[in-house]
Design an enzyme around this catalytic site. Sequence first.
Site, PDB file in Angstrom:
ATOM      1  CB  ILE A   1      -2.258  -8.809  -0.175  1.00 22.53           C
ATOM      2  CG1 ILE A   1      -1.604  -7.767  -1.085  1.00 22.53           C
ATOM      3  CG2 ILE A   1      -1.534 -10.149  -0.248  1.00 22.53           C
ATOM      4  CD1 ILE A   1      -1.420  -8.179  -2.508  1.00 22.53           C
TER       5      ILE A   1
ATOM      6  CB  SER B   1      12.401 -11.155  -4.771  1.00 22.09           C
ATOM      7  OG  SER B   1      13.735 -10.777  -5.023  1.00 22.09           O
ATOM      8  N   GLY B   2      14.538 -13.466  -4.546  1.00 21.77           N
ATOM      9  CA  GLY B   2      15.717 -13.983  -3.857  1.00 21.77           C
ATOM     10  C   GLY B   2      16.616 -12.909  -3.293  1.00 21.77           C
TER      11      GLY B   2
ATOM     12  CG  ASN C   1       3.602  -0.065   2.405  1.00 25.98           C
ATOM     13  OD1 ASN C   1       3.187  -1.014   1.752  1.00 25.98           O
ATOM     14  ND2 ASN C   1       4.721   0.563   2.104  1.00 25.98           N
ATOM     15  N   GLY C   2       2.571  -3.035   4.098  1.00 25.91           N
ATOM     16  CA  GLY C   2       3.425  -4.195   4.309  1.00 25.91           C
ATOM     17  C   GLY C   2       2.634  -5.467   4.570  1.00 25.91           C
ATOM     18  CD  GLU C   3       0.887  -8.484   2.949  1.00 27.42           C
ATOM     19  OE1 GLU C   3       0.237  -8.928   3.928  1.00 27.42           O
ATOM     20  OE2 GLU C   3       0.348  -8.030   1.926  1.00 27.42           O
TER      21      GLU C   3
ATOM     22  NE  ARG D   1      -7.071  -3.805   1.675  1.00 24.12           N
ATOM     23  CZ  ARG D   1      -8.074  -4.603   1.994  1.00 24.12           C
ATOM     24  NH1 ARG D   1      -9.324  -4.193   1.834  1.00 24.12           N
ATOM     25  NH2 ARG D   1      -7.836  -5.814   2.465  1.00 24.12           N
TER      26      ARG D   1
ATOM     27  CB  CYS E   1      -0.908   0.007   1.238  1.00 21.55           C
ATOM     28  SG  CYS E   1      -1.866  -1.510   1.449  1.00 21.55           S
TER      29      CYS E   1
END
Length: 628
Positions: free
Chosen positions: A49, A359-360, A71-73, A46, A2
């Site tokens: 997710i 992602s790595g 903003n984030g998880e 927003r 977000c």
Amino acid sequence: MCGIFGMVSPRMNQAALVKATDTLAHRGPDDAGYHLDGEIGMGHRRLSIIDVAGSRQPIYNEDRTKCIVFNGEIYNFAELRRRLIALGHVFTTNGDTETILHAYEQWGESCVEMLRGMFAFAIWDSSTRTLFLSRDRFGIKPLFYGTYTGGFGFASEMKALLVDPAFPREMDHEGLAAYFSFSYIPGQMTIFRHIRKLLPGHSLTWRDGTFRIRKYWELKVVPDHGKSEEYFIEKMMEHLREAVGSHLVSEVPLGAFLSGGMDSSLVVALMSGFSEEPVNTFCMGFGGDVGGYLDERGYARQVAQRYRTKHREFEIIPRFDGLIETMVRAFDEPFADDSAIPTWFVCKTAREEVTVALSGLGGDEVFAGYERYLGFALSGWFSRLPDFALRNLLAPLVERLSEQANGHYTVNHMKRFVRAALLPPDDRYLGYVHKMRPGLQGSFFAEPDFFSRHAEPARRFFLDHFNNGNVADGPESFSRAMYCDTMTYLPEDILAVTDRMSMQHALEVRVPFLDHPFFEFCATIPPELKIRWLKKKYIMRSAAREYLPAEVITHRKQGFVGPMTSWLKTDLKPFVLETLSEPNLRRHGLLNPATVRAILDEHFSGREIHDTLIWSMLVFQTWHNLYL
């Protein structure tokens, strides 16, 4: 993922709040929400997710005295939610955002120490008129703040602060010197004097017109030499498997970047073990007359075939047609890591199929994947050479070498290694990462002493991290270089480019290598298991044999970059010459045209690779035209 914005100002009103928040619409195209309480306004855009049907922000506590924009998880939110319900908290949503708010209500500022994930959030407590901001441990998510004319503001991107015509756009000369030194602006600095970054692992509390900043997390690098290689491999993979699994929580389509390198390939391999359906994977390649040695699509295809992924590729042709302007507007300040180009395209390609991609990123910092770490590993042997032999024989010989015609950095790395060989370890590290060789620094700017007057804060920022007491190894160890990269280059270059380019396409990127329990465990792995027999990432290679084709493990690391060295000499040369012409440089008068011309001549002739410095100048010219 977000976008968040907020400001405490006498000028705050609904129209100003909506206007500023909507500059972040690309970060959150699915919904918008606002909170206005006198002089405080907070806005949210927003990207849905988790708890797609609910969790509209801002979210309030039970008596509506506190509200949050986030903003984030948070990957451990379900566990925290259960604890908080047992303590009597009442939830109205099923997402992670409300969990943070109740955690703050229960434990105060220390709540951030319990969060596992990537985050930048703001909580307004109307009962105490207090604003609390926090950013995750590694700086995966950005958070800027600014003060001016009695006001205080914060945002996911600087453009939300700059939308106010009263906000001063005064350039920070220390930020400018840092930019041309490293191709990005590190630490708290930005290109604007009145805007700062909240550093990773820090929180900020504002009240009654003043604020204080607290560091809530530190990485400790304390190698455990009492354990075997087998122990570390087993525990490392156990942690990584659990981290990847925790990063798969999503109510929307999910996939992964697959570059052909070992880091992203291992993430895809572990993801496949959790999914009954084929994993969506995305890869970039490079077209045109140059760049073939950087094209890793063949290795990515081997991994995709082994794990039967749903694989997509995209070929980048060096015709950007306004892309530089798009990237500059994404950062709001000069940023010259040219990995932004393939990152932009891989995010665009991925977003056509998924909303979340793993992602790595972080694998190089945790397992010693950069050439400069090998430079430190070699420095002990090299330092035994007599100074006379180094200065009068080897150094002049290496300096006379022409760069490789295909743009590969082998000779350039040799030059950097030899130039820094006799320096103390901390200055040697700076010699490896600095983008401008010492001989150019005095003449690069139009003011001869500009660099010497303004470059010291950035230099000190790097050296303070290199010499930090959190690293148990001695000054000659590459562990210090890895720690310094983790605190500087990782958040403000690698993660910054990933965040801005992915958010341009409303794509959430997750980074399981930066799951902090995993990273903290890897900080206990002895350095001799990270580089052995001049092989970088030794322990990771050993662990990956069970999961990846041999060619993927053994092929030379390329990095997620394009063939910029060659592009600047060929496809982009007319653009370079026009943009960096003397009349264009005279428009701002900051750079020395004669030195710029010499830099271009050296690069075009092949005597020295200056791709990053030239790209830095191109980006700066573009930024200056757009913003000043």
